[in-house]
Motif scaffolding. Sequence first.
Motif, mmCIF file in Angstrom:
data_model
loop_
_atom_site.group_PDB
_atom_site.id
_atom_site.type_symbol
_atom_site.label_atom_id
_atom_site.label_comp_id
_atom_site.label_asym_id
_atom_site.label_seq_id
_atom_site.Cartn_x
_atom_site.Cartn_y
_atom_site.Cartn_z
ATOM 1 N N VAL A 11 9.787 3.808 1.469
ATOM 2 C CA VAL A 11 8.612 2.937 1.365
ATOM 3 C C VAL A 11 7.388 3.803 1.124
ATOM 4 O O VAL A 11 7.342 4.967 1.520
ATOM 5 C CB VAL A 11 8.422 2.079 2.637
ATOM 6 C CG1 VAL A 11 9.592 1.136 2.837
ATOM 7 C CG2 VAL A 11 8.217 2.933 3.865
ATOM 8 N N SER A 12 6.398 3.221 0.484
ATOM 9 C CA SER A 12 5.150 3.957 0.266
ATOM 10 C C SER A 12 4.359 3.999 1.567
ATOM 11 O O SER A 12 4.556 3.176 2.462
ATOM 12 C CB SER A 12 4.320 3.281 -0.832
ATOM 13 O OG SER A 12 3.754 2.073 -0.360
ATOM 14 N N SER A 13 3.451 4.952 1.643
ATOM 15 C CA SER A 13 2.629 5.040 2.854
ATOM 16 C C SER A 13 1.771 3.790 3.002
ATOM 17 O O SER A 13 1.506 3.335 4.114
ATOM 18 C CB SER A 13 1.772 6.304 2.852
ATOM 19 O OG SER A 13 0.841 6.274 1.798
ATOM 20 N N ASN A 14 1.351 3.186 1.889
ATOM 21 C CA ASN A 14 0.559 1.965 1.954
ATOM 22 C C ASN A 14 1.385 0.807 2.523
ATOM 23 O O ASN A 14 0.893 0.042 3.357
ATOM 24 C CB ASN A 14 0.015 1.598 0.572
ATOM 25 C CG ASN A 14 -0.994 0.477 0.648
ATOM 26 O OD1 ASN A 14 -1.879 0.503 1.475
ATOM 27 N ND2 ASN A 14 -0.836 -0.521 -0.212
ATOM 28 N N GLU A 15 2.637 0.658 2.079
ATOM 29 C CA GLU A 15 3.506 -0.390 2.630
ATOM 30 C C GLU A 15 3.680 -0.203 4.133
ATOM 31 O O GLU A 15 3.610 -1.158 4.905
ATOM 32 C CB GLU A 15 4.887 -0.349 1.978
ATOM 33 C CG GLU A 15 4.950 -0.810 0.550
ATOM 34 C CD GLU A 15 6.329 -0.603 -0.034
ATOM 35 O OE1 GLU A 15 6.980 -1.626 -0.371
ATOM 36 O OE2 GLU A 15 6.764 0.564 -0.141
ATOM 37 N N ALA A 42 1.853 6.269 8.867
ATOM 38 C CA ALA A 42 1.991 6.558 7.439
ATOM 39 C C ALA A 42 2.133 8.056 7.213
ATOM 40 O O ALA A 42 2.836 8.487 6.303
ATOM 41 C CB ALA A 42 0.790 6.015 6.669
ATOM 42 N N SER A 137 3.156 10.572 1.014
ATOM 43 C CA SER A 137 2.951 9.437 0.117
ATOM 44 C C SER A 137 4.099 8.441 0.203
ATOM 45 O O SER A 137 3.941 7.280 -0.111
ATOM 46 C CB SER A 137 2.782 9.914 -1.323
ATOM 47 O OG SER A 137 3.961 10.568 -1.748
ATOM 48 N N ARG A 138 5.259 8.902 0.630
ATOM 49 C CA ARG A 138 6.431 8.040 0.792
ATOM 50 C C ARG A 138 7.171 8.489 2.031
ATOM 51 O O ARG A 138 7.114 9.636 2.424
ATOM 52 C CB ARG A 138 7.363 8.127 -0.405
ATOM 53 C CG ARG A 138 6.727 7.633 -1.694
ATOM 54 C CD ARG A 138 7.811 7.331 -2.712
ATOM 55 N NE ARG A 138 7.314 6.495 -3.781
ATOM 56 C CZ ARG A 138 7.101 5.187 -3.710
ATOM 57 N NH1 ARG A 138 7.315 4.561 -2.595
ATOM 58 N NH2 ARG A 138 6.671 4.503 -4.733
#
Length: 177
Positions: A11-15, A42, A137-138
Motif C-alpha cells: 500500500v502507498s504511504s498515503n493509503e 506511514a 513511500s510504500r
Amino acid sequence: MVASGVCAMIVSSNELQMLVLKACRGVGVPMGQAQEVAVALAESPQALGALLPHLALPMKSAKFDFSDGLTVQDAALLRDFSACADAAALGVKPVRLCGLAACDLAHALARSRGLSIAAEGADVVFTEQEAVRLQVSRGAVVPEIWQQVASFAALTYVPETDASRLAGAGAGLSDND
C-alpha cells in the motif's frame, strides 16, 4: 518487514495514513493526535499490527504529574503520546508514560518525532533525541491486519438511511449522472 510465509499487500504511504487517520478518529482520538499516529505508521508500516490493541482500548482520563519531570498515569498511547513527546523535545526529564509497554507503535511514534524511548518495567520512558527519521513511500502490510484497522475506520461512516438520502447524502434515491 512482514513475517516470512505471510502474504502481504503493498500500500502507498498515503493509503496507510488515511486508513489509520480514520481508524483513530473512529475510536475518538482527537484529530491532531490521529494525524500524528497516521504519519508515524506511514513511516513505519510494520507497526500497523501494534495499533490494533490501542484502538480497542477505551479512552480514560490521564493524570499528568509535573512534580519531577512529567509522569503520566492512565495514559492512552494514541492520545497522550504527543504531549509527552513535546515535553521530551523541550528538554523535560524524565518523561514517563506509566503502565504502557514499549511496543512497535510507541517506537514508531517516537521515531517519527526524532526521539527514542526505552522500556523501564511496564513504563515507557523517553531517552535521547534520535536523528534518523524514516521516509517510506510504500509499505507491506498483512491483509488481515489491514481489514481489522479498516473496521475501526468504518466507525467514521454515517449510517445509510432513506432519510439521509432524501436530505442529499450520497446519490439520493436515483442516480442518473
